[in-house]
Design a protein around this motif. Structure first.
Motif, PDB file in Angstrom:
ATOM      1  N   PHE A 139       0.846  -1.188   0.000  1.00 43.71           N
ATOM      2  CA  PHE A 139       0.000   0.000   0.000  1.00 43.71           C
ATOM      3  C   PHE A 139       0.888   1.247   0.000  1.00 43.71           C
ATOM      4  O   PHE A 139       2.101   1.163   0.238  1.00 43.71           O
ATOM      5  CB  PHE A 139      -0.958   0.018   1.193  1.00 43.71           C
ATOM      6  N   ASP A 140       0.229   2.391  -0.287  1.00 41.30           N
ATOM      7  CA  ASP A 140       0.937   3.670  -0.323  1.00 41.30           C
ATOM      8  C   ASP A 140       0.219   4.667   0.564  1.00 41.30           C
ATOM      9  O   ASP A 140      -1.015   4.675   0.641  1.00 41.30           O
ATOM     10  CB  ASP A 140       0.989   4.222  -1.753  1.00 41.30           C
ATOM     11  N   ILE A 141       0.994   5.489   1.206  1.00 43.06           N
ATOM     12  CA  ILE A 141       0.437   6.622   1.956  1.00 43.06           C
ATOM     13  C   ILE A 141       0.872   7.902   1.248  1.00 43.06           C
ATOM     14  O   ILE A 141       2.060   8.118   1.006  1.00 43.06           O
ATOM     15  CB  ILE A 141       0.918   6.617   3.418  1.00 43.06           C
ATOM     16  N   ASP A 142      -0.123   8.710   0.902  1.00 45.20           N
ATOM     17  CA  ASP A 142       0.143  10.003   0.256  1.00 45.20           C
ATOM     18  C   ASP A 142      -0.749  11.030   0.935  1.00 45.20           C
ATOM     19  O   ASP A 142      -1.964  11.057   0.716  1.00 45.20           O
ATOM     20  CB  ASP A 142      -0.152   9.905  -1.247  1.00 45.20           C
ATOM     21  N   LYS A 143      -0.179  11.857   1.749  1.00 44.48           N
ATOM     22  CA  LYS A 143      -0.954  12.868   2.485  1.00 44.48           C
ATOM     23  C   LYS A 143      -0.897  14.233   1.809  1.00 44.48           C
ATOM     24  O   LYS A 143      -1.483  15.182   2.293  1.00 44.48           O
ATOM     25  CB  LYS A 143      -0.422  12.985   3.916  1.00 44.48           C
ATOM     26  N   THR A 144      -0.161  14.349   0.737  1.00 37.46           N
ATOM     27  CA  THR A 144       0.052  15.645   0.087  1.00 37.46           C
ATOM     28  C   THR A 144      -0.964  15.846  -1.035  1.00 37.46           C
ATOM     29  O   THR A 144      -1.042  15.016  -1.953  1.00 37.46           O
ATOM     30  CB  THR A 144       1.474  15.703  -0.486  1.00 37.46           C
ATOM     31  N   PRO A 145      -1.727  16.958  -0.974  1.00 36.60           N
ATOM     32  CA  PRO A 145      -2.703  17.187  -2.038  1.00 36.60           C
ATOM     33  C   PRO A 145      -2.001  17.465  -3.356  1.00 36.60           C
ATOM     34  O   PRO A 145      -0.845  17.898  -3.385  1.00 36.60           O
ATOM     35  CB  PRO A 145      -3.471  18.428  -1.564  1.00 36.60           C
ATOM     36  N   PRO A 146      -2.706  17.269  -4.439  1.00 37.49           N
ATOM     37  CA  PRO A 146      -2.115  17.542  -5.742  1.00 37.49           C
ATOM     38  C   PRO A 146      -2.096  19.040  -6.035  1.00 37.49           C
ATOM     39  O   PRO A 146      -2.666  19.847  -5.304  1.00 37.49           O
ATOM     40  CB  PRO A 146      -3.060  16.805  -6.692  1.00 37.49           C
ATOM     41  N   GLU A 147      -1.442  19.410  -7.066  1.00 37.03           N
ATOM     42  CA  GLU A 147      -1.451  20.788  -7.557  1.00 37.03           C
ATOM     43  C   GLU A 147      -1.996  20.759  -8.984  1.00 37.03           C
ATOM     44  O   GLU A 147      -2.155  19.691  -9.586  1.00 37.03           O
ATOM     45  CB  GLU A 147      -0.040  21.388  -7.527  1.00 37.03           C
ATOM     46  N   ALA A 148      -2.263  21.967  -9.494  1.00 39.08           N
ATOM     47  CA  ALA A 148      -2.872  22.038 -10.827  1.00 39.08           C
ATOM     48  C   ALA A 148      -2.045  22.917 -11.750  1.00 39.08           C
ATOM     49  O   ALA A 148      -1.320  23.821 -11.305  1.00 39.08           O
ATOM     50  CB  ALA A 148      -4.294  22.558 -10.730  1.00 39.08           C
ATOM     51  N   GLU A 149      -2.182  22.650 -13.030  1.00 40.12           N
ATOM     52  CA  GLU A 149      -1.502  23.452 -14.052  1.00 40.12           C
ATOM     53  C   GLU A 149      -2.555  23.806 -15.115  1.00 40.12           C
ATOM     54  O   GLU A 149      -3.313  22.934 -15.554  1.00 40.12           O
ATOM     55  CB  GLU A 149      -0.376  22.645 -14.686  1.00 40.12           C
ATOM     56  N   ILE A 150      -2.569  25.095 -15.466  1.00 32.86           N
ATOM     57  CA  ILE A 150      -3.557  25.572 -16.434  1.00 32.86           C
ATOM     58  C   ILE A 150      -2.795  26.175 -17.606  1.00 32.86           C
ATOM     59  O   ILE A 150      -1.941  27.048 -17.406  1.00 32.86           O
ATOM     60  CB  ILE A 150      -4.474  26.633 -15.802  1.00 32.86           C
ATOM     61  N   LYS A 151      -3.130  25.752 -18.809  1.00 35.21           N
ATOM     62  CA  LYS A 151      -2.401  26.260 -19.977  1.00 35.21           C
ATOM     63  C   LYS A 151      -3.224  26.012 -21.241  1.00 35.21           C
ATOM     64  O   LYS A 151      -4.142  25.168 -21.261  1.00 35.21           O
ATOM     65  CB  LYS A 151      -1.034  25.594 -20.099  1.00 35.21           C
ATOM     66  N   PHE A 152      -2.862  26.756 -22.276  1.00 36.34           N
ATOM     67  CA  PHE A 152      -3.543  26.612 -23.551  1.00 36.34           C
ATOM     68  C   PHE A 152      -2.922  25.451 -24.326  1.00 36.34           C
ATOM     69  O   PHE A 152      -1.706  25.309 -24.380  1.00 36.34           O
ATOM     70  CB  PHE A 152      -3.412  27.911 -24.366  1.00 36.34           C
ATOM     71  N   ASN A 153      -3.821  24.637 -24.926  1.00 37.26           N
ATOM     72  CA  ASN A 153      -3.365  23.493 -25.713  1.00 37.26           C
ATOM     73  C   ASN A 153      -3.477  23.868 -27.191  1.00 37.26           C
ATOM     74  O   ASN A 153      -4.582  24.052 -27.713  1.00 37.26           O
ATOM     75  CB  ASN A 153      -4.237  22.278 -25.402  1.00 37.26           C
TER      76      ASN A 153
END
Lengths: 177, 812
Positions: free
Chosen positions: B648-662
């Motif tokens: 199993f894995d423990i991940d307590k860190t929330p994700p971050e986001a990236e916004i950009k034009f495709n």
């Protein structure tokens, strides 16, 4: 004067006698082979003299010892008994590469001193003999034999009456790896 | 008639020579001994009787006698035949002459009967009147050898009768004529087969042997016996307290071995067994656990070097010293790890004090200790619990068992040693005659009635390991191999008379067995076992059967529990997708034995690359990362489950986001990033024309971006107003706006111009203007105090907005 018939009978009987003798001899040869099948660690064989050859498969040695001795093979030791007196042959492993280094270490570890050391060479084996004044008052005559790497055989007795026998056993020692 | 008579005589001599040669070569022979006493049958006259056994030329004479003249020779003294030997042949050597050229005197042997001196049923040679003739007119030496291994002779010339000189020899002539003879040196000797070497016997009534040697001696081509006896240093039964107390001077130059022999060998006061090059134990070889148990690394004993100690949970502990640096399988002192039998625990080394110093002195020091007071604490028996795994194999008292010493403020005594090796050094053997007898080895006893064999046989009883012919059936303790050989070495498997085999089980814990199924089994090959009709005596704790064949024997019973237990890992925490957690995780190992089983003994687990440990309580995991737990359980009948694992894995860190034009899709992409990998992005509409952009990683951690998004034609606008991580409060940020405007080539629909603008609270932060015509991007940034700064870069540059711990940053 024997008749022809009597001669034939004689030859016939003689032939049977020879056949019996050969058969018996062959039987004894077979018997010898079978005897060796016994599950015995040690063996003794008689020679024409008063000595017997004693072989220990566990200790991988053979020695000649007088038939006056009873032999007790205790796997890690062999004890040659004559009456109440005895000679002990034992084996020990070592990581020392020479008999001298082994003995230096032994004297140090066992807080003992080997007196009148004499370096010998019987049957091309490196041997050192000497005497140890045991703390129980006995004076032990001892042979240390280093016939091959990593193994030392010790033959010793505290009975002066057996010193000559001890010498003979040491001289007859053979390593049979 | 003269010619045939001479010829027959010659042939007879030929045969006799063959006989003599044959016999003299093969037997092991005592010294020839002369008679100490000469007597007669009372007929007269005899002279010089006292010299008949002398070695000089003196003679004893029977001048003449009318009838039944007998000279008796007796009291030959001690032939020195070892106890237990089998007498095979009698040899008679007579030097003398007789004055009966056409007749013969005959010799023979007999057991002394009372009142008759000569017992005819014990005469040897069995055909006294034809086997031997003393009829030479000149002094000659005659030899005769006669077998003593068959019929009544074997009983007549038993070792006991020979040792007590309870036999007699005679020279006899029974015809009614006068004769005379001169007898010198009437001597006899015996051929014999010595008893097999008295071999170490597992001490009866002791603990069940459980140890093997701590290295792979079989891989070196050695038998157990060869390896076990290739000893560099013995356990000193005289004083095995090396390094702890001062050895008394009186015994400091000698040691007493397990067989009772006292020698000056290397070395006095040693408290275990050293195995080195003689035993083919070399630097770097694997050191193996001598039995299963809980192992621990100890490095605090200076002279011992790196030492593994294994508690075998049967009251015994083994120690393995001088392990090579870095080799112990347990890296941390104090951590207890379960090890199986024959499992590698380290490598042969030279740590601590060895002689010679350095690699040349590499060896295994193997020591065994007993928890004498059975309090579960080995520490209080560290000296007086010392024991010799070879046991004490001498009839005399064990000096170590009876040694008294003062240590730790307590008067203590030494310890009793039992044979603890699972394998035998050679078994026990002794001779069976037609008189029958009892033979025993450890908890096995065999009673032979008389006439079980027609001739002497060697009986050998060898303890063998536990067997389990099937999943349910198992031997109760060790098994036995019983073999018998006749004097020629032929194996005897069947006996004319049945014997009684008794197996005692007083020292065996029967709680694991269905006692109603207890029975003796036999097997010809050790593989296929047959049940024998068995009487079980629970009062005297013994099983008895009466059979007539020799094979492998075992006391067996069905095991109450033959099924392995089942262990399940239960993970508790805030779980995302499978085995991803965003919180602390508690791992419980739940072991269940089968219905009717004896219950769980213990559960072991191994975390990632650490050592095996016993599971006692739920395991708590707080740190982020990947975890692998391996585990298994063992029930109270030693049924061991296969190793299972859970990851199993423990991940307590929330994700971050990236916004950009495709530029490919001509759309605004919102991409989730997470340290553990990708994160899923969901966009949902919120009331009041707002949007929620939610980024969720595998563990279930979220980042929510609240704002607005609008697309119209070739224009797009994304406004971010706040950020919210997991269940934390929202973080309001200055309204940030990403504006996108682009133009396409009407013919090719390729991007002709792209403008990307990032503003905060309506104030320009950066603008990127790309022209396909020049294939350059003009970058306009507003720098405080400098106004707008322009820069032109080749190619197309994409503006990226990224969240980072509650802030919004840009890059291109």
């Amino acid at each position: 004067m024997a008749t022809k018939n009597q001669k034939n009978k004689l030859l016939y009987l003689g032939f049977i006698a020879v056949a019996i003798a050969i058969a018996f001899f062959v039987f004894k040869i077979t018997n010898k082979t079978d005897l060796s099948l016994f599950n015995r660690n040690d063996s003794q064989s008689s020679d024409k003299s008063t000595n017997q050859i004693y072989t220990s498969k566990t200790l991988r040695i053979s020695v000649g010892v007088s038939k006056e001795f009873q032999i007790e093979d205790k796997l890690i030791d062999v004890i040659f008994k004559k009456g109440n007196e005895e000679i002990i042959l034992s084996r020990i492993g070592t990581n020392f590469t020479t008999i001298e280094e082994y003995l230096d270490n032994l004297e140090n570890k066992n807080k003992t001193k080997i007196n009148d050391k004499e370096t010998l060479n019987y049957n091309s084996y490196k041997i050192i003999s000497g005497y140890i004044n045991r703390r129980d008052g006995n004076n032990e005559k001892v042979y240390f034999i280093y016939p091959d790497q990593w193994v030392v055989y010790t033959i010793s007795t505290t009975y002066p009456n057996l010193y000559d026998y001890l010498d003979k056993i040491a001289r007859s020692f053979r390593y049979t790896p | 008639m003269r010619l045939p008579a001479k010829a027959l005589f010659c042939w007879t001599i030929v045969i006799l020579v063959f006989f003599a040669l044959a016999h003299s070569v093969f037997a092991e022979t005592t010294l020839y001994r002369g008679a100490g006493t000469i007597t007669t049958d009372g007929n007269t006259p005899y002279t010089n009787l006292s010299n008949c056994s002398a070695t000089d030329d003196a003679t004893c004479d029977h001048v003449s006698a009318p009838l039944f003249a007998n000279l008796y020779f007796r009291d030959f003294g001690d032939f020195g035949i070892p106890d237990g030997s089998t007498i095979t042949y009698l040899k008679i050597r007579v030097t003398g002459k007789a004055n009966l050229p056409a007749q013969a005197l005959f010799t023979g042997a007999s057991i002394i009967g009372s009142p008759i001196l000569f017992a005819s049923n014990c005469q040897a040679p069995s055909d006294l009147w034809t086997m031997f003739a003393l009829n030479s007119p000149v002094i000659s030496t005659y030899n005769v050898t006669t077998p003593l291994t068959v019929g009544t002779l074997a009983a007549c010339f038993s070792l006991a009768n020979i040792k007590s000189n309870n036999f007699i020899f005679r020279v006899n002539y029974s015809k009614s004529v006068a004769w005379s003879a001169s007898i010198d040196n009437f001597e006899i000797a015996f051929d014999y087969i010595p008893a097999a070497t008295p071999t170490p016997t597992p001490t009866p009534a002791g603990p069940e042997p459980f140890l093997d040697l701590p290295w792979d001696y079989e891989a070196q081509g050695q038998t157990f016996s060869e390896a076990a006896l290739s000893i560099k240093s013995f356990f000193d039964h005289e004083y095995p307290l090396l390094g702890n107390l001062i050895e008394p001077d009186t015994v400091s130059d000698t040691l007493v071995k397990y067989n009772g022999t006292k020698t000056g060998d290397f070395y006095s006061s040693h408290n275990g067994y050293d195995y080195a090059k003689l035993a083919k134990v070399n630097l770097g070889d694997d050191v193996l656990s001598a039995a299963a148990g809980t192992a621990e690394l100890i490095t605090s004993c200076g002279a011992c070097g790196n030492m593994i100690v294994i508690d075998h949970e049967n009251g015994y502990q083994t120690k393995y010293m001088h392990l090579l640096d870095g080799s112990p399988s347990i890296s941390t002192p104090g951590v207890k790890v379960h090890v199986n039998a024959h499992q590698k625990i380290g490598e042969v080394g030279f740590s601590g004090h060895v002689e010679p110093e350095g690699p040349e002195g590499a060896h295994i020091h193997f020591g065994v200790y007993q928890d004498k007071n059975d309090d579960g604490n080995m520490g209080d028996n560290v000296l007086d619990g010392l024991t010799d795994p070879f046991g004490w194999q001498s009839e005399g008292p064990d000096p170590w068992e009876n040694y008294s010493f003062f240590y730790g403020g307590i008067q203590r005594s030494g310890n009793k040693s039992y044979y603890l090796w699972k394998k035998s050094l050679g078994g026990t053997s002794s001779n069976l005659t037609s008189s029958g007898g009892n033979f025993s080895a450890g908890r096995y006893s065999i009673d032979f009635p008389s006439d079980a064999v027609s001739q002497s046989a060697t009986i050998e009883l060898t303890p063998e390991p536990i067997v389990a012919p099937s999943a349910n059936l198992s031997s109760v303790g060790s098994t036995l191999l019983a073999t018998a050989k006749d004097l020629l070495g032929n194996i005897i498997t069947n006996f004319p008379e049945p014997f009684t085999l008794t197996i005692y089980f007083s020292n065996i814990d029967l709680s694991r067995y269905n006692t109603s199924t207890l029975s003796i089994y036999s097997s010809q090959d050790g593989e296929v076992w047959n049940q024998e009709l068995t009487d079980i005596d629970f009062i005297n704790n013994k099983a008895t059967t009466t059979i007539a064949h020799f094979t492998h024997f075992a006391l067996m019973a069905e095991r109450l529990d033959a099924l392995v237990p089942t262990t399940t890992a239960i993970l508790s925490g805030e779980q995302g997708i499978t085995n991803w957690f965003k919180s602390d995780v508690s791992a419980s190992l739940s072991a269940q034995d089968n219905d009717g089983g004896l219950g769980i003994d213990y559960t072991m687990y191994k975390l990632n690359d650490e050592d095996w440990q016993q599971y006692l309580n739920p395991l708590l995991f707080s740190d982020e990362g990947h975890y692998k737990i391996e585990f298994y359980s063992v029930d109270n009948d030693e049924n061991m489950e296969d190793v299972k694992s859970v990851e199993f894995d423990i991940d307590k860190t929330p994700p971050e986001a990236e916004i950009k034009f495709n530029v490919d899709t001509l759309d605004v992409d919102i991409i989730g990033h997470d340290s553990s990998g990708s994160a899923e992005v969901n966009v949902s509409n919120l009331p009041r024309k707002k949007n929620s952009i939610k980024v969720t990683d595998q563990a279930g951690n979220t980042l929510e971006l609240i704002g607005k998004e609008k697309e119209r034609g070739h224009n797009a606008k994304v406004v971010i107003e706040s950020l919210k991580y997991n269940q934390d409060d929202s973080i309001d940020i200055d309204p940030a706006r990403l504006l996108i405007n682009y133009n396409l080539d009407n013919a090719t629909l390729d991007l002709r111009k792209l403008t990307q603008t990032f503003e905060i609270r309506g104030e320009l932060k950066i603008k990127l203007i790309y022209s396909a015509k020049t294939d350059k991007t003009q970058v306009i940034t507003k720098v405080k105090g400098q106004g707008k700064v322009k820069e032109e870069l080749s190619g197309i540059r994409i503006l990226k907005l990224t969240t980072e711990n509650g802030t919004l940053n840009y890059s291109y």
